[in-house]
Design an enzyme around this catalytic site. Structure first.
Site, PDB file in Angstrom:
ATOM      1  N   SER A  92       2.530   2.090  -2.624  1.00 13.79           N
ATOM      2  CA  SER A  92       2.557   2.411  -4.040  1.00 13.79           C
ATOM      3  C   SER A  92       3.901   2.177  -4.724  1.00 13.79           C
ATOM      4  CB  SER A  92       2.090   3.847  -4.271  1.00 13.79           C
ATOM      5  OG  SER A  92       1.643   3.927  -5.592  1.00 13.79           O
ATOM      6  N   SER A  93       4.384   0.968  -4.581  1.00 13.49           N
ATOM      7  CA  SER A  93       5.596   0.582  -5.315  1.00 13.49           C
ATOM      8  C   SER A  93       5.335   0.613  -6.814  1.00 13.49           C
ATOM      9  CB  SER A  93       6.057  -0.817  -4.890  1.00 13.49           C
ATOM     10  OG  SER A  93       5.120  -1.800  -5.301  1.00 13.49           O
ATOM     11  N   SER A  94       4.081   0.400  -7.216  1.00 12.53           N
ATOM     12  CA  SER A  94       3.782   0.362  -8.654  1.00 12.53           C
ATOM     13  C   SER A  94       3.954   1.747  -9.287  1.00 12.53           C
ATOM     14  CB  SER A  94       2.376  -0.181  -8.905  1.00 12.53           C
ATOM     15  OG  SER A  94       1.397   0.599  -8.262  1.00 12.53           O
TER      16      SER A  94
ATOM     17  N   TYR B 223     -14.329  -2.455  -0.886  1.00 15.00           N
ATOM     18  CA  TYR B 223     -14.059  -1.239  -1.665  1.00 15.00           C
ATOM     19  C   TYR B 223     -15.147  -1.033  -2.728  1.00 15.00           C
ATOM     20  CZ  TYR B 223     -11.424   1.821  -4.884  1.00 15.00           C
ATOM     21  OH  TYR B 223     -11.018   2.838  -5.714  1.00 15.00           O
TER      22      TYR B 223
ATOM     23  N   ASP C 169      -1.635   8.166  -6.769  1.00 14.01           N
ATOM     24  CA  ASP C 169      -0.333   7.538  -6.517  1.00 14.01           C
ATOM     25  C   ASP C 169       0.742   8.083  -7.444  1.00 14.01           C
ATOM     26  OD1 ASP C 169      -1.777   6.079  -4.771  1.00 14.01           O
ATOM     27  OD2 ASP C 169      -1.604   4.165  -5.836  1.00 14.01           O
TER      28      ASP C 169
ATOM     29  N   GLU D  52      -0.373   2.004 -16.059  1.00 13.11           N
ATOM     30  CA  GLU D  52      -0.911   1.075 -15.052  1.00 13.11           C
ATOM     31  C   GLU D  52      -2.300   0.572 -15.458  1.00 13.11           C
ATOM     32  OE1 GLU D  52       0.197   1.662 -11.092  1.00 13.11           O
ATOM     33  OE2 GLU D  52      -1.349   0.369 -10.260  1.00 13.11           O
TER      34      GLU D  52
ATOM     35  N   GLY E 172       0.802  -1.221   0.000  1.00 12.52           N
ATOM     36  CA  GLY E 172       0.000   0.000   0.000  1.00 12.52           C
ATOM     37  C   GLY E 172       0.832   1.267   0.000  1.00 12.52           C
TER      38      GLY E 172
HETATM   39  P1  ADP Z   1       1.632  -1.307  -4.298  1.00 14.24           P
HETATM   40  O1  ADP Z   1       0.705  -0.919  -3.207  1.00 14.24           O
HETATM   41  O2  ADP Z   1       2.984  -1.641  -3.750  1.00 14.24           O
HETATM   42  O3  ADP Z   1       1.670  -0.321  -5.410  1.00 14.24           O
HETATM   43  P2  ADP Z   1       0.523  -2.927  -6.391  1.00 14.24           P
HETATM   44  O4  ADP Z   1      -0.149  -4.250  -6.365  1.00 14.24           O
HETATM   45  O5  ADP Z   1      -0.205  -1.756  -6.919  1.00 14.24           O
HETATM   46  O6  ADP Z   1       1.040  -2.664  -4.895  1.00 14.24           O
HETATM   47  O7  ADP Z   1       1.856  -3.024  -7.251  1.00 14.24           O
HETATM   48  C1  ADP Z   1       2.783  -4.061  -7.023  1.00 14.24           C
HETATM   49  C2  ADP Z   1       3.282  -4.581  -8.366  1.00 14.24           C
HETATM   50  O8  ADP Z   1       4.127  -3.583  -8.992  1.00 14.24           O
HETATM   51  C3  ADP Z   1       4.179  -5.802  -8.201  1.00 14.24           C
HETATM   52  O9  ADP Z   1       3.419  -6.976  -8.196  1.00 14.24           O
HETATM   53  C4  ADP Z   1       5.084  -5.691  -9.417  1.00 14.24           C
HETATM   54  O10 ADP Z   1       4.450  -6.209 -10.557  1.00 14.24           O
HETATM   55  C5  ADP Z   1       5.243  -4.189  -9.592  1.00 14.24           C
HETATM   56  N1  ADP Z   1       6.454  -3.705  -8.882  1.00 14.24           N
HETATM   57  C6  ADP Z   1       6.522  -2.731  -7.973  1.00 14.24           C
HETATM   58  N2  ADP Z   1       7.794  -2.553  -7.528  1.00 14.24           N
HETATM   59  C7  ADP Z   1       8.558  -3.438  -8.189  1.00 14.24           C
HETATM   60  C8  ADP Z   1       9.958  -3.777  -8.164  1.00 14.24           C
HETATM   61  N3  ADP Z   1      10.821  -3.141  -7.390  1.00 14.24           N
HETATM   62  N4  ADP Z   1      10.372  -4.773  -8.980  1.00 14.24           N
HETATM   63  C9  ADP Z   1       9.495  -5.398  -9.785  1.00 14.24           C
HETATM   64  N5  ADP Z   1       8.197  -5.150  -9.836  1.00 14.24           N
HETATM   65  C10 ADP Z   1       7.704  -4.184  -9.050  1.00 14.24           C
HETATM   66 MG    MG Z   2      -0.032   0.267  -6.597  1.00 16.88          MG
END
Ligand code: ADP
Ligand code: MG
Length: 356
Positions: free
Chosen positions: A115-117, A210, A161, A149, A113
């Site tokens: 927001s790595s994406s 949600y 995000d 995305e 949560g």
């Molecule tokens: P978050 O809350 O972290 O954004 P999401 O489900 O929206 O969760 O996004 C996670 C997805 O983004 C992972 O499953 C992957 O596909 C991609 N992702 C994010 N960071 C990385 C990373 N460092 N390396 C590879 N894929 C990543």
């Molecule tokens: Mg995300």
């Protein structure tokens, strides 16, 4: 492993982008409302170089996964779809993108949560902008990242995000009007820092809950004859609704007014009070909290040095965010986690970064 070892060439360009946490304005984005995210000191870094052949090569250090894109007419699955999506949305803008080697590393926990994406998308687009000298600004980067995305990773997301990853930093909060995209960078309340603790409880009911809340808000807006609940500014207006919808709408209306109050300029004390009020509203009116989150928030709120705390994200589990006295974050989260875990729950400190 590094770029050189993976691709047998040096990196040409490197760019990064932060994760984010939303401080106030929860469940308001799909009601055309206001949000208040800030960047966290965890980042994703993307390194680029030209490929030796007519193929893209993507590697994620975090996942230890490698993707070789042989056919550019076919969207890959998994993490590669995010990077591929960034390349494709730029191509749709008529930019010519060469075949690339891409190396990803990150300190943001994936899927927590934070927001790595969006960080991955924004870092990728920043690196491409730098490599190819593209005339795109930070707002365009956020919009392209969102397109990537939605259309390539297949996630129906709002713009918060990506805007936070592209425009906010750890000293600033991004005020964003999700309807008009009007935005403003506000300084973090003076003398404060942000802490984030994951409750360790999976967000199992999150997606069905949600969708249900979204539908309830739409129904409430319809009954009130407005386009979205954002158009209701007086909380008394929701009184006419049947009880359940009244509660849902009341959360959205009061949450928007809390964000707008911050925009007027508030003390750290008041900011904290608004976060506490947000949690109460999410718990009682919006009903997206769970007992463990309430307990973690209560421990945070009772701890000296904490101005305010609440659940962050969609709820039903996940993380809590708190505003605390600057310089005291580490001591506070360590103490809070200790207390939280007394009953057998297992949490995790996400911010600040603590190396043991
Ligand atoms: P978050 O809350 O972290 O954004 P999401 O489900 O929206 O969760 O996004 C996670 C997805 O983004 C992972 O499953 C992957 O596909 C991609 N992702 C994010 N960071 C990385 C990373 N460092 N390396 C590879 N894929 C990543
Ligand atoms: Mg995300």
């Amino acid at each position: 492993m590094n770029f050189q070892q993976k691709f047998h060439k040096p990196t040409e360009i490197e760019a990064s982008a932060p994760g984010r946490v939303n401080l106030l304005g929860e469940h308001t984005d799909y009601n055309d409302g206001f949000v208040l995210p800030t960047a966290i000191p965890l980042r994703t870094t993307v390194q680029l170089g030209l490929s030796n052949n007519e193929q893209h090569h993507f590697y994620s250090e975090n996942l230890d996964e490698y993707a070789n894109i042989l056919d550019i007419h076919h969207t890959p699955s998994g993490f590669a779809s995010y990077i591929f999506g960034c390349i494709e949305v730029l191509k749709k803008q008529e930019y010519t993108i060469p075949f690339l080697n891409v190396y990803v590393k990150s300190s943001i926990p994936i899927g927590s949560g934070l927001s790595s994406s969006a960080a991955l998308e924004v870092a990728t687009l920043r690196a491409l902008r730098q490599l190819l000298n593209l005339p795109i600004d930070d707002v365009a980067i956020a919009q392209l990242a969102q397109q990537a995305e939605i259309h390539y990773a297949g996630v129906q997301c709002g713009i918060m995000d990506q805007m936070a990853a592209s425009l906010a930093d750890t000293d600033h909060i991004l005020f964003l009007d999700t309807r008009t995209l009007e935005r403003r960078l506000l300084p973090l309340p003076s003398g404060t820092e942000i802490v984030v603790i994951d409750s360790g409880v999976a967000r199992t009911l999150a997606s069905s809950g949600y969708n249900k809340r979204r539908a309830e808000c739409e129904e409430a807006a319809q009954l009130l004859r407005v386009k979205a609940l954002r158009d209701i500014t007086e909380v008394e207006a929701v009184e006419a609704l049947p009880e359940l919808l009244r509660k849902r709408a009341r959360h959205v209306v009061t949450e928007n007014s809390r964000v707008l109050e911050v925009l007027q300029g508030v003390s750290s004390q008041r900011f904290g009070e608004l976060m506490n009020a947000s949690h109460t509203s999410l718990r009682d009116d919006y009903e997206v909290s769970v007992p463990v989150l309430d307990r973690l928030v209560a421990i945070l709120q009772k701890t000296p040095g904490v101005f305010g705390a609440r659940l962050t994200g969609a709820g039903f589990g996940g993380a809590c965010v708190a505003l605390v006295t600057a310089g005291e974050g580490k001591a506070i989260v360590t103490k809070v986690l200790e207390q939280y875990e007394l009953t057998g729950d297992r949490g995790q400190i996400l911010v600040p970064i603590i190396t043991r």
